[in-house]
Design a protein around this motif. Structure first.
Motif, PDB file in Angstrom:
ATOM      1  N   ILE A   1       0.753  -1.116   0.016  1.00  0.00           N
ATOM      2  CA  ILE A   1       0.248  -0.072   0.033  1.00  0.00           C
ATOM      3  C   ILE A   1       0.991   1.291   0.090  1.00  0.00           C
ATOM      4  O   ILE A   1       0.529   2.115  -0.662  1.00  0.00           O
ATOM      5  N   SER A   2       2.047   1.230   0.863  1.00  0.00           N
ATOM      6  CA  SER A   2       2.976   2.486   0.623  1.00  0.00           C
ATOM      7  C   SER A   2       3.549   2.894  -0.625  1.00  0.00           C
ATOM      8  O   SER A   2       3.517   3.660  -0.948  1.00  0.00           O
ATOM      9  N   GLY A   3       3.735   1.800  -1.348  1.00  0.00           N
ATOM     10  CA  GLY A   3       4.243   1.576  -2.757  1.00  0.00           C
ATOM     11  C   GLY A   3       3.219   2.374  -3.568  1.00  0.00           C
ATOM     12  O   GLY A   3       3.625   3.129  -4.563  1.00  0.00           O
ATOM     13  N   LEU A   4       2.105   1.849  -3.314  1.00  0.00           N
ATOM     14  CA  LEU A   4       1.122   2.594  -4.503  1.00  0.00           C
ATOM     15  C   LEU A   4       0.824   3.811  -3.841  1.00  0.00           C
ATOM     16  O   LEU A   4       0.368   4.950  -4.891  1.00  0.00           O
ATOM     17  N   LEU A   5       0.664   4.104  -2.594  1.00  0.00           N
ATOM     18  CA  LEU A   5       0.660   5.723  -2.097  1.00  0.00           C
ATOM     19  C   LEU A   5       1.657   6.382  -2.852  1.00  0.00           C
ATOM     20  O   LEU A   5       1.620   7.564  -3.230  1.00  0.00           O
ATOM     21  N   ASP A   6       2.872   5.694  -2.846  1.00  0.00           N
ATOM     22  CA  ASP A   6       4.182   6.705  -3.441  1.00  0.00           C
ATOM     23  C   ASP A   6       3.844   7.019  -4.783  1.00  0.00           C
ATOM     24  O   ASP A   6       4.066   7.956  -5.535  1.00  0.00           O
ATOM     25  N   ILE A   7       3.132   6.079  -5.604  1.00  0.00           N
ATOM     26  CA  ILE A   7       2.977   6.136  -6.966  1.00  0.00           C
ATOM     27  C   ILE A   7       1.925   7.259  -7.207  1.00  0.00           C
ATOM     28  O   ILE A   7       1.890   8.115  -8.022  1.00  0.00           O
ATOM     29  N   ALA A   8       0.858   7.245  -6.340  1.00  0.00           N
ATOM     30  CA  ALA A   8      -0.217   8.199  -6.661  1.00  0.00           C
ATOM     31  C   ALA A   8       0.159   9.517  -6.022  1.00  0.00           C
ATOM     32  O   ALA A   8       0.040  10.626  -6.818  1.00  0.00           O
ATOM     33  N   ASP A   9       1.173   9.654  -5.297  1.00  0.00           N
ATOM     34  CA  ASP A   9       1.811  10.910  -4.934  1.00  0.00           C
ATOM     35  C   ASP A   9       2.680  11.537  -6.169  1.00  0.00           C
ATOM     36  O   ASP A   9       2.358  12.569  -6.413  1.00  0.00           O
ATOM     37  N   ALA A  10       3.339  10.502  -6.708  1.00  0.00           N
ATOM     38  CA  ALA A  10       4.098  11.009  -7.788  1.00  0.00           C
ATOM     39  C   ALA A  10       3.370  11.483  -8.969  1.00  0.00           C
ATOM     40  O   ALA A  10       3.594  12.127  -9.850  1.00  0.00           O
ATOM     41  N   ALA A  11       2.168  10.804  -9.292  1.00  0.00           N
ATOM     42  CA  ALA A  11       1.131  11.084 -10.351  1.00  0.00           C
ATOM     43  C   ALA A  11       0.041  12.315  -9.702  1.00  0.00           C
ATOM     44  O   ALA A  11      -0.509  12.897 -10.616  1.00  0.00           O
TER      45      ALA A  11
ATOM     46  N   ILE B   1      -2.380  12.203  -7.766  1.00  0.00           N
ATOM     47  CA  ILE B   1      -3.773  11.780  -7.610  1.00  0.00           C
ATOM     48  C   ILE B   1      -4.120  11.989  -6.094  1.00  0.00           C
ATOM     49  O   ILE B   1      -3.336  11.383  -5.217  1.00  0.00           O
ATOM     50  N   ASP B   2      -5.516  11.984  -6.057  1.00  0.00           N
ATOM     51  CA  ASP B   2      -5.947  11.733  -4.789  1.00  0.00           C
ATOM     52  C   ASP B   2      -6.451  10.235  -4.249  1.00  0.00           C
ATOM     53  O   ASP B   2      -7.018   9.710  -5.185  1.00  0.00           O
ATOM     54  N   VAL B   3      -5.929   9.608  -3.239  1.00  0.00           N
ATOM     55  CA  VAL B   3      -6.399   8.488  -2.627  1.00  0.00           C
ATOM     56  C   VAL B   3      -7.472   8.750  -2.065  1.00  0.00           C
ATOM     57  O   VAL B   3      -7.331   9.330  -0.960  1.00  0.00           O
ATOM     58  N   GLU B   4      -8.724   8.185  -2.392  1.00  0.00           N
ATOM     59  CA  GLU B   4      -9.934   8.458  -1.504  1.00  0.00           C
ATOM     60  C   GLU B   4     -10.158   7.073  -0.642  1.00  0.00           C
ATOM     61  O   GLU B   4     -11.273   7.455   0.269  1.00  0.00           O
TER      62      GLU B   4
END
Ligand code: G4P
Ligand code: NA
Ligand code: NA
Length: 191
Positions: free
Chosen positions: A133-143, A145-148
């Motif tokens: 999940i941390s990895g996906l959050l890192d990718i969302a941050d880089a993009a 993107i809002d993680v809802e």
């Protein structure tokens, strides 16, 4: 989610080192009806979030994520795993350390499938130490993107993964919450 808890009680096997084996319906063989119910439950729990895309990591996250995408009527993107990665400009990449395997993997998602307009739901099969999940959050941050929300099939609440999500104030929904796996093979759920 009672259906899921019953399935875990009936078919889950406790392995050493706090690992729960559920390869009869989630991690190897997949139970489509159960996955469909799981997808509908995630859709219900996150229905007010205007989700535009579901993100997960291959391989075991894909089945529940696809069912969530079906129920929410949005596309699903799974991050791919690579041992090492030659630099490519068209990918968002993050490092994911696996405590169980003691290896570092890279996960990546093509920039083509993420837009800064997206409102994403992250889905995974297990929440243990929270590395995926941390990895996906890192990718969302880089993009940008809002993680809802984060939707998890099985959370092991005695490990630290939920902290990663809560620290960021993101809604976390785990459909089964396990507080202990005992030496004599018992599976104890949170009330
Ligand atoms: P984390 O992402 O929460 O930090 O998980 P961790 O590094 O501790 O575990 C690495 C892998 O093991 C992940 O799968 C994770 O989903 C899985 N895992 C963690 N705890 C359990 C458990 O009790 N039972 C089972 N069956 N799996 C567990 P992965 O390496 O990404 O593999 P996959 O998605 O290809 O199956
Ligand atoms: Na996983
Ligand atoms: Na897994």
């Amino acid at each position: 989610m009672k259906l899921l808890e019953d399935k875990i009680r009936n078919e889950g096997i406790v392995l050493p080192h706090n690992v729960l084996k559920v390869d009869g319906f989630l991690n190897h063989q997949v139970d489509p009806e159960l996955m469909f119910e799981i997808g509908k439950e995630f859709a219900r729990l996150f229905k007010d979030k205007d989700i535009t895309k579901v993100l997960t990591v291959e391989s075991s996250g894909i089945a529940p994520a696809v069912m969530a995408g079906l129920a929410l009527n949005v596309p699903v993107v799974f991050a791919r795993k690579h041992k090492s990665l030659t630099l490519t400009d068209d990918l968002f990449t993050a490092e994911v350390y696996s405590y169980t395997k003691q290896t570092t993997n890279h996960i990546s998602i093509s920039k083509r499938f993420l837009s800064s307009q997206d409102r994403v739901l992250l889905v995974d099969d297990f929440l243990a130490n929270g590395q995926a999940i941390s990895g996906l959050l890192d990718i969302a941050d880089a993009a940008g993107i809002d993680v809802e929300g984060v939707g998890i099939v099985i959370e092991k609440t005695f490990q630290r993964g939920s902290q990663v999500v809560r620290d960021r104030g993101i809604q976390l929904e785990s459909l089964a919450r396990i507080k202990a796996l005992t030496d004599d093979g018992q599976i104890e759920f949170e009330k």
